[in-house]
Write an enzyme that holds these catalytic residues in place. Structure first.
Site, short mmCIF file in Angstrom:
data_model
loop_
_atom_site.label_atom_id
_atom_site.label_comp_id
_atom_site.label_asym_id
_atom_site.label_seq_id
_atom_site.Cartn_x
_atom_site.Cartn_y
_atom_site.Cartn_z
N ASN A 249 1.26 -1.36 0.23
CA ASN A 249 -0.49 0.53 -0.21
C ASN A 249 0.61 1.49 -0.11
OD1 ASN A 249 -2.42 1.09 0.01
ND2 ASN A 249 -2.93 0.77 1.96
N HIS B 273 -14.42 -4.55 11.42
CA HIS B 273 -13.99 -3.60 11.36
C HIS B 273 -15.25 -2.52 12.18
CE1 HIS B 273 -9.94 -3.31 9.57
NE2 HIS B 273 -10.05 -4.40 10.45
N ARG C 98 -13.80 -5.74 16.01
CA ARG C 98 -12.49 -4.29 15.98
C ARG C 98 -12.99 -2.89 16.95
NH1 ARG C 98 -7.54 -1.63 12.71
NH2 ARG C 98 -8.97 -0.43 11.92
N TYR D 181 -6.81 7.58 14.16
CA TYR D 181 -6.60 6.16 12.86
C TYR D 181 -7.83 5.40 13.15
CZ TYR D 181 -5.86 1.22 11.70
OH TYR D 181 -5.32 0.23 11.05
N ASP E 124 -6.69 -1.59 17.57
CA ASP E 124 -6.01 -1.15 17.22
C ASP E 124 -5.15 -0.41 17.39
OD1 ASP E 124 -3.89 -1.50 15.11
OD2 ASP E 124 -4.79 -2.44 13.94
N HIS F 85 -2.26 0.53 16.51
CA HIS F 85 -1.60 1.14 15.49
C HIS F 85 0.24 1.38 15.83
CE1 HIS F 85 -1.47 2.05 11.45
NE2 HIS F 85 -2.24 1.10 11.39
N GLU G 105 -3.46 -4.64 19.61
CA GLU G 105 -2.50 -4.97 18.42
C GLU G 105 -1.75 -3.85 18.39
OE1 GLU G 105 -5.20 -5.78 15.14
OE2 GLU G 105 -3.71 -4.56 13.68
N GLU H 297 2.00 -7.01 11.34
CA GLU H 297 1.32 -7.20 9.58
C GLU H 297 2.55 -6.36 8.80
OE1 GLU H 297 -2.61 -4.57 10.98
OE2 GLU H 297 -0.89 -2.75 10.79
N ARG I 134 0.51 -11.67 12.84
CA ARG I 134 -0.81 -11.09 12.49
C ARG I 134 0.52 -10.64 10.97
NH1 ARG I 134 -4.93 -8.56 12.20
NH2 ARG I 134 -4.46 -6.60 11.27
N HIS J 125 -3.61 -10.61 8.86
CA HIS J 125 -3.56 -9.10 8.30
C HIS J 125 -4.78 -9.31 7.15
CE1 HIS J 125 -2.57 -4.92 6.91
NE2 HIS J 125 -2.97 -4.54 7.24
N ASP K 156 -6.55 -3.25 1.53
CA ASP K 156 -4.67 -3.57 0.47
C ASP K 156 -4.62 -4.65 0.11
OD1 ASP K 156 -4.77 -2.74 3.74
OD2 ASP K 156 -2.60 -2.25 3.24
N GLU L 268 -8.67 -10.83 9.99
CA GLU L 268 -9.45 -9.89 9.73
C GLU L 268 -9.99 -10.35 8.29
OE1 GLU L 268 -6.86 -6.82 9.18
OE2 GLU L 268 -7.31 -5.63 9.42
N TRP M 109 2.08 6.72 12.36
CA TRP M 109 0.88 6.90 12.02
C TRP M 109 0.27 4.85 12.45
CZ3 TRP M 109 -1.66 3.73 8.12
CH2 TRP M 109 -2.84 3.54 8.26
O1 KDG Z 1 -1.97 -0.35 4.59
C1 KDG Z 1 -1.78 0.07 5.98
C2 KDG Z 1 -3.40 -0.70 6.32
O2 KDG Z 1 -3.45 -1.93 5.51
C3 KDG Z 1 -3.11 -0.79 7.66
O3 KDG Z 1 -3.48 0.76 8.81
C4 KDG Z 1 -4.74 -1.68 8.63
O4 KDG Z 1 -3.75 -1.50 10.78
C5 KDG Z 1 -4.63 -2.48 9.99
C6 KDG Z 1 -5.02 -3.12 10.03
O5 KDG Z 1 -5.05 -3.23 11.06
O6 KDG Z 1 -5.96 -3.37 9.43
MG MG Z 2 -3.49 -3.04 12.13
#
Ligand code: KDG
Ligand code: MG
Length: 404
Positions: A37, A122, A147, A159, A212, A214, A238, A264, A285, A314, A318, A341, A404
């Site tokens: 991605n 989600h 989630r 996020y 998550d 992140h 996560e 992931e 993941r 994951h 994407d 997921e 991020w």
């Molecule tokens: O490309 C980044 C995404 O796949 C990511 O931000 C998604 O963290 C993610 C998730 O747990 O699905």
């Molecule tokens: Mg994630």
């Protein structure tokens, strides 16, 4: 059974996907997902310029050999671009082998270890009430795991929260450059435990709830969050902190029993070897596309099994339907499956990648077609040219770049 053609297809039916299509001398085709991605064209070039020419004339049956030829043979190992390219070749070869054998890929991996794949959806609301509404929708549709992400008051562009209500969460929206979001650890840590407690109180103890982070917290902040979430009995927390420094997770473990899911962004077993061996995480993941294909992900999962770490691939949008198909075959076969997921793709993406996997009664089921059970409509794919898109960056209030 020689490979006679290797084609890279870049298409953007709502978002960008890179797909490798291999064709053998007897006309059998196999597909592999190679999407990274926000950096899609780098993998497309790696495949087109450096890998496809090598594949012509190779025996498509020698999956393990070809994997090592591309991994060891490149000298430059690991990394998302290399491993996504190897993954695409590997996945396409498993697809071909399944078609030749007349069997779905999971049968080649040892057969089904379960009847279906438990998935999580989600829920991502602007408010706690919206999150609760969305979770209720998943429960009504038979999901056993959700989630939960919610906009943090005072944190613009949190996020995991959809920009357009009702649309799937879609982060890759920066056209010329990444969009900028602002992050506040203080506001986040103040808000999230109450939000998750509200969801738990509403749905009772049985529903698996996930959250998550992140990669946003330091290890000690993550430890504090894990501790404060213990009463909510999360199924997993996560990416609580970036995982380059694997020792960080020792610190988190010292403070909390909240289960941890990580990986992931991992590309090989070497990214999680310590995390698994020291039992610093509970779920791994890594995905088919970003961790070297079915062959290498199976190796990671087998290693994890020794330490009672379960799988949690994951499965954001994407990762293309080709990757999702491959993930489901692996999920069905491995003994230590945990949770998958699942973010359904847009109708445009589903039309470009017709597939046989389907959701029923809370479970995803892979296709019973020989191979992976997913194809690509190349004519339709050509109608959606590459469309540049960046993931966002996160900044602190003073302009410092954050994770991020
Ligand atoms: O490309 C980044 C995404 O796949 C990511 O931000 C998604 O963290 C993610 C998730 O747990 O699905
Ligand atoms: Mg994630």
């Amino acid at each position: 059974m020689r490979v006679v053609r290797a084609t890279v297809i870049v298409t953007s039916p709502g978002r960008n996907f890179v797909t490798l299509k291999l064709t053998t001398e007897d006309g059998i085709t196999g597909l592999g997902d190679a999407t990274v991605n926000g950096r899609e064209l780098a993998v497309a070039a790696y495949l087109r310029d450096h890998v496809c020419p090598l594949l012509i004339g190779m025996d498509a049956h020698r999956i393990e050999h070809i994997w090592h030829y591309l991994y060891r043979g490149a000298y430059w190992r690991r990394g998302p671009i290399t491993m996504a390219a190897i993954a695409a070749v590997d996945t396409a070869l498993w697809d071909i082998k399944g078609k030749v054998a007349g069997l779905p890929v999971y049968q080649l991996l040892g057969g089904a270890s379960r009847d279906g794949i438990t998935v999580y959806g989600h829920a991502n609301g602007e408010t706690v009430a919206e999150v609760i509404d969305q979770v209720a929708g998943y429960v009504d549709r038979g999901y056993q795991a959700v989630r939960v992400q919610c906009a943090v008051p005072g944190v613009a562009g949190t996020y995991g929260v959809a920009k357009t209500p009702g649309r799937p969460y879609e982060p890759a929206d920066g056209r010329d450059r990444p969009t900028e979001t602002v992050w506040s650890t203080e506001r986040y840590l103040d808000f999230v435990p109450g939000m998750i407690a509200a969801v738990r109180n509403r749905f009772g103890p049985e529903l698996r709830l996930l959250h998550d982070v992140h990669h946003r917290l330091t290890p000690i902040e993550a430890a504090r969050l894990g501790k404060s979430l213990e009463p909510a009995a999360l199924y997993w927390l996560e990416d609580p902190t970036p995982a380059e420094l694997q020792d960080s997770f020792r610190l988190i473990r010292r403070h909390t029993t909240t289960p941890i899911a990580v990986g992931e962004v991992f590309n090989t077993l070497w990214d999680c070897e310590q995390l698994i061996r020291e039992q610093l995480v509970d779920f791994i993941r890594a995905s088919v596309v970003h961790a070297g294909g079915i062959t290498h992900l199976r190796r990671i999962f087998s290693y994890a099994e020794l330490y009672q770490v379960r799988t949690a691939s994951h499965g954001a949008t994407d990762l293309s339907p080709v990757c999702m198909s491959a993930a489901l075959h692996l999920d069905l076969a491995v003994p230590n499956f945990g949770l998958q997921e699942y973010m359904p793709h847009t109708p445009e993406t589903d039309a470009v990648f017709p597939h046989g996997y389907h959701f029923a009664d809370g479970y995803l089921h892979p296709s019973e077609e020989p191979g992976l059970g997913v194809e690509i409509d190349e004519k339709l794919a050509a109608r959606y040219p590459y469309d540049p898109a960046y993931l966002p960056v996160a900044l602190l209030a003073d302009g410092t770049i954050h994770h991020w």
